[in-house]
Design a protein around this motif. Structure first.
Motif, PDB file in Angstrom:
ATOM      1  N   SER A  33       0.835  -1.208   0.000  1.00 13.73           N
ATOM      2  CA  SER A  33       0.000   0.000   0.000  1.00 13.73           C
ATOM      3  C   SER A  33       0.867   1.253   0.000  1.00 13.73           C
ATOM      4  N   GLY A  34       1.872   1.269   0.860  1.00 10.46           N
ATOM      5  CA  GLY A  34       2.728   2.457   0.986  1.00 10.46           C
ATOM      6  C   GLY A  34       3.408   2.786  -0.337  1.00 10.46           C
ATOM      7  N   MET A  35       3.980   1.755  -0.972  1.00 10.42           N
ATOM      8  CA  MET A  35       4.665   1.998  -2.250  1.00 10.42           C
ATOM      9  C   MET A  35       3.669   2.370  -3.337  1.00 10.42           C
ATOM     10  N   MET A  36       2.494   1.734  -3.305  1.00  7.98           N
ATOM     11  CA  MET A  36       1.514   2.053  -4.343  1.00  7.98           C
ATOM     12  C   MET A  36       1.075   3.520  -4.236  1.00  7.98           C
ATOM     13  N   SER A  37       1.009   4.025  -3.013  1.00  8.97           N
ATOM     14  CA  SER A  37       0.568   5.419  -2.868  1.00  8.97           C
ATOM     15  C   SER A  37       1.536   6.376  -3.580  1.00  8.97           C
ATOM     16  N   THR A  38       2.775   5.929  -3.792  1.00  7.94           N
ATOM     17  CA  THR A  38       3.740   6.813  -4.461  1.00  7.94           C
ATOM     18  C   THR A  38       3.508   6.871  -5.979  1.00  7.94           C
ATOM     19  N   VAL A  39       2.723   5.954  -6.514  1.00 10.60           N
ATOM     20  CA  VAL A  39       2.397   6.025  -7.951  1.00 10.60           C
ATOM     21  C   VAL A  39       0.934   6.428  -8.177  1.00 10.60           C
ATOM     22  N   ILE A  40       0.317   6.981  -7.146  1.00 12.67           N
ATOM     23  CA  ILE A  40      -1.000   7.615  -7.300  1.00 12.67           C
ATOM     24  C   ILE A  40      -0.694   9.115  -7.367  1.00 12.67           C
ATOM     25  N   PRO A  41      -0.652   9.705  -8.563  1.00 12.90           N
ATOM     26  CA  PRO A  41      -0.093  11.054  -8.704  1.00 12.90           C
ATOM     27  C   PRO A  41      -0.731  12.092  -7.783  1.00 12.90           C
ATOM     28  N   ARG A  42      -2.053  12.105  -7.698  1.00  9.39           N
ATOM     29  CA  ARG A  42      -2.679  13.155  -6.876  1.00  9.39           C
ATOM     30  C   ARG A  42      -2.305  13.002  -5.409  1.00  9.39           C
ATOM     31  N   GLU A  43      -2.213  11.767  -4.960  1.00 12.33           N
ATOM     32  CA  GLU A  43      -1.850  11.555  -3.570  1.00 12.33           C
ATOM     33  C   GLU A  43      -0.382  11.940  -3.344  1.00 12.33           C
ATOM     34  N   ALA A  44       0.483  11.497  -4.254  1.00  9.76           N
ATOM     35  CA  ALA A  44       1.917  11.798  -4.081  1.00  9.76           C
ATOM     36  C   ALA A  44       2.132  13.312  -4.028  1.00  9.76           C
ATOM     37  N   ARG A  45       1.455  14.042  -4.905  1.00 13.97           N
ATOM     38  CA  ARG A  45       1.653  15.500  -4.902  1.00 13.97           C
ATOM     39  C   ARG A  45       1.085  16.130  -3.640  1.00 13.97           C
ATOM     40  N   ALA A  46      -0.101  15.663  -3.239  1.00 16.60           N
ATOM     41  CA  ALA A  46      -0.726  16.244  -2.038  1.00 16.60           C
ATOM     42  C   ALA A  46       0.170  16.002  -0.824  1.00 16.60           C
ATOM     43  N   VAL A  47       0.674  14.782  -0.718  1.00 18.29           N
ATOM     44  CA  VAL A  47       1.518  14.449   0.430  1.00 18.29           C
ATOM     45  C   VAL A  47       2.804  15.274   0.393  1.00 18.29           C
ATOM     46  N   TYR A  48       3.370  15.393  -0.774  1.00 23.31           N
ATOM     47  CA  TYR A  48       4.671  16.063  -0.903  1.00 23.31           C
ATOM     48  C   TYR A  48       4.581  17.556  -0.586  1.00 23.31           C
ATOM     49  N   TYR A  49       3.510  18.204  -1.038  1.00 26.99           N
ATOM     50  CA  TYR A  49       3.449  19.667  -0.894  1.00 26.99           C
ATOM     51  C   TYR A  49       2.647  20.136   0.320  1.00 26.99           C
ATOM     52  N   SER A  50       2.040  19.191   1.067  1.00 24.76           N
ATOM     53  CA  SER A  50       1.322  19.615   2.278  1.00 24.76           C
ATOM     54  C   SER A  50       2.319  19.719   3.427  1.00 24.76           C
ATOM     55  N   GLN A  51       1.839  20.219   4.551  1.00 24.34           N
ATOM     56  CA  GLN A  51       2.727  20.456   5.702  1.00 24.34           C
ATOM     57  C   GLN A  51       3.560  19.219   6.061  1.00 24.34           C
ATOM     58  N   GLY A  52       2.892  18.053   6.052  1.00 24.07           N
ATOM     59  CA  GLY A  52       3.574  16.820   6.443  1.00 24.07           C
ATOM     60  C   GLY A  52       4.726  16.450   5.523  1.00 24.07           C
ATOM     61  N   GLY A  53       4.710  16.960   4.292  1.00 29.41           N
ATOM     62  CA  GLY A  53       5.763  16.634   3.330  1.00 29.41           C
ATOM     63  C   GLY A  53       7.129  17.134   3.772  1.00 29.41           C
ATOM     64  N   ALA A  54       7.129  18.100   4.693  1.00 30.38           N
ATOM     65  CA  ALA A  54       8.401  18.647   5.151  1.00 30.38           C
ATOM     66  C   ALA A  54       9.104  17.663   6.098  1.00 30.38           C
ATOM     67  N   ASP A  55       8.355  16.731   6.681  1.00 29.27           N
ATOM     68  CA  ASP A  55       8.973  15.746   7.565  1.00 29.27           C
ATOM     69  C   ASP A  55       8.330  14.387   7.283  1.00 29.27           C
TER      70      ASP A  55
END
Ligand code: HEM
Length: 408
Positions: free
Chosen positions: A138-160
């Motif tokens: 599941s964790g690895m698959m979430s990295t190839v779900i583009p909208r999720e990957a971008r949301a995670v990366y650019y939201s506050q939590g993406g900094a840590d």
């Protein structure tokens, strides 16, 4: 952006025809056509509106207002003390939030305590496989779900990312724990807090210049996206268990699904989008998950972080080559290549040849297999270490409503 905004959709909305027409007008961004019928949902009926244009009206308006009123720091401080499903809400919460949370924390009418208890049994029996699959499939698959990957990366939590992964692992841990939905469990609390977090992200992320530059939508985390991610969890996990030929009694399989149906509801997904059976889940996943999978620069970075976390936990068994091979083994060549995971000739072949027999021996379905003496120990140790690495991330941690985006 050439998408209809949520406001426009809501203004136009209500009428199925209007929403359908808007969806049809933006095929490049709308994803696959939504034909999945609400008759296959836990609600059994519904309007059939493409969930791409549905968010979480009530939670979104409420959390936007909390952010605008500057009440989020106080709310987060109070909610840190709210940890158990049966615990009363802390005194001092704003009245509108308290009202909402009192409703949001209720199990749906269709929740079945008997089935939730069977799910606990299943989770206990299969915890070793589940830990690895949540963390890695599941964790690895979430990295190839583009909208999720971008949301995670650019939201506050993406900094840590390490902190963020801990918080996400908490949900996998809570749903699998013995008390999950019981009064002294934590799954309801985790889901309701996560629902508030998602509502905050819908308000905050559109203000990120980094996200806005790469996003193909105006407001993130639609109900369709929620179900896409949901399928990366139970649907994908069950697919792997089936592929590994782990014997699962029908009642346990149905109970595991049920525990995730309840989770989807508590996360704010409308009942008309939650599949009622595995067949319906597989059909919906085929329509919403498969077509969106794709690489993004953000996802590639997130996948690398996930691989490195395992290695940092235990570099003797969880070495990079082993973890890379396991990713390829779980998600296939195409996804491995998207994530720029190199071929590991030795480990790739070993998993292809020996993982099936290993599971069969573990399950008592096979007496032994070639080189079983060494390999059984190695694979079993790998499973155990992966679960520990994953659980160590689920340390007691408080899920908090973000107030900003990732500053980078
Ligand atoms: C936060 C789980 C769907 C994006 C969280 C958290 C959990 C979680 C447990 C809290 C952890 C934290 O605060 O970091 C889930 C589950 C989902 C789902 C179980 C579906 C069943 C999605 C989707 C997206 C998304 C579809 C985006 C497309 C985020 C973001 C955060 C978050 C950006 C906040 C990170 C921050 O703190 O800035 N999610 N999520 N989630 N989720 Fe989800």
């Amino acid at each position: 952006m050439d998408e209809p905004s949520r406001r426009n959709v809501l203004v136009a909305g209500g009428t199925l025809g209007a929403v359908g027409a808007l969806g049809a007008a933006t095929p490049a961004h709308a994803g696959s056509l939504w034909t999945w019928s609400p008759r296959g949902s836990v609600a059994g009926s519904g309007r059939g509106v493409d969930p791409r244009w549905v968010w979480d009206e009530e939670a979104d308006a409420l959390v936007a207002s909390l952010l605008d009123r500057g009440e989020v720091p106080g709310v987060n401080a109070l909610l840190r003390t709210w940890t158990k499903n049966g615990q009363p809400l802390p005194a001092g919460l704003p009245a509108d939030l308290r009202d909402f949370m009192e409703r949001a924390r209720r199990l749906p009418e269709w929740a079945d305590r008997g089935r939730l208890a069977t799910a606990v049994e299943f989770n206990e029996k299969r915890g070793l496989y589940l830990g690895v699959l949540y963390g890695f499939a599941s964790g690895m698959m979430s990295t190839v779900i583009p909208r999720e990957a971008r949301a995670v990366y650019y939201s506050q939590g993406g900094a840590d990312m390490k902190d963020r992964i801990s918080k996400t692992a908490k949900l996998g841990y809570d749903i699998g724990s013995r008390k999950a939905y019981d009064p002294d469990g934590e799954m309801i609390v985790t889901c309701v807090k996560t629902r508030l977090v998602h509502a905050a992200v819908r308000h905050l992320l559109p203000k990120s210049p980094y996200w806005a530059k790469v996003a193909d939508e105006e407001i993130p985390i639609s109900q369709r996206d929620l179900m896409v991610t949901w399928h990366s969890l139970p649907t994908t996990v069950m697919k792997s268990l089936t592929a590994w030929k782990v014997p699962i009694p029908a009642a346990e399989s149905a109970a595991f699904l049920h525990s995730w149906q309840v989770a989807a509801h508590l996360l704010g997904t409308k009942d008309e989008y939650i599949p009622a059976s595995w067949d319906e889940a597989d059909a919906q996943a085929e329509q919403v998950l498969k077509p969106v999978l794709a690489p993004t620069p953000e996802g590639v970075k997130l996948a690398d972080i996930l691989l490195n976390l395992g290695v940092a936990f235990d570099g003797t068994i969880l070495t990079k080559p082993v973890l890379r091979a396991f990713t390829r083994f779980l998600l296939g060549d195409e996804i491995a290549e998207w994530l720029r995971i190199p071929v590991e000739p030795f480990w790739d072949r070993l998993l292809d040849v020996a993982w099936g027999p290993f599971v069969a021996v573990r399950e008592g379905l096979l007496a032994t297999f070639p080189r079983a003496d060494d390999l059984y120990w190695l694979f079993d140790e790998f499973l155990r270490t992966m679960v520990l690495a994953y659980l160590s991330e689920a340390k007691p941690i408080s899920i908090e409503i973000p107030q900003t985006n990732n500053p980078h």
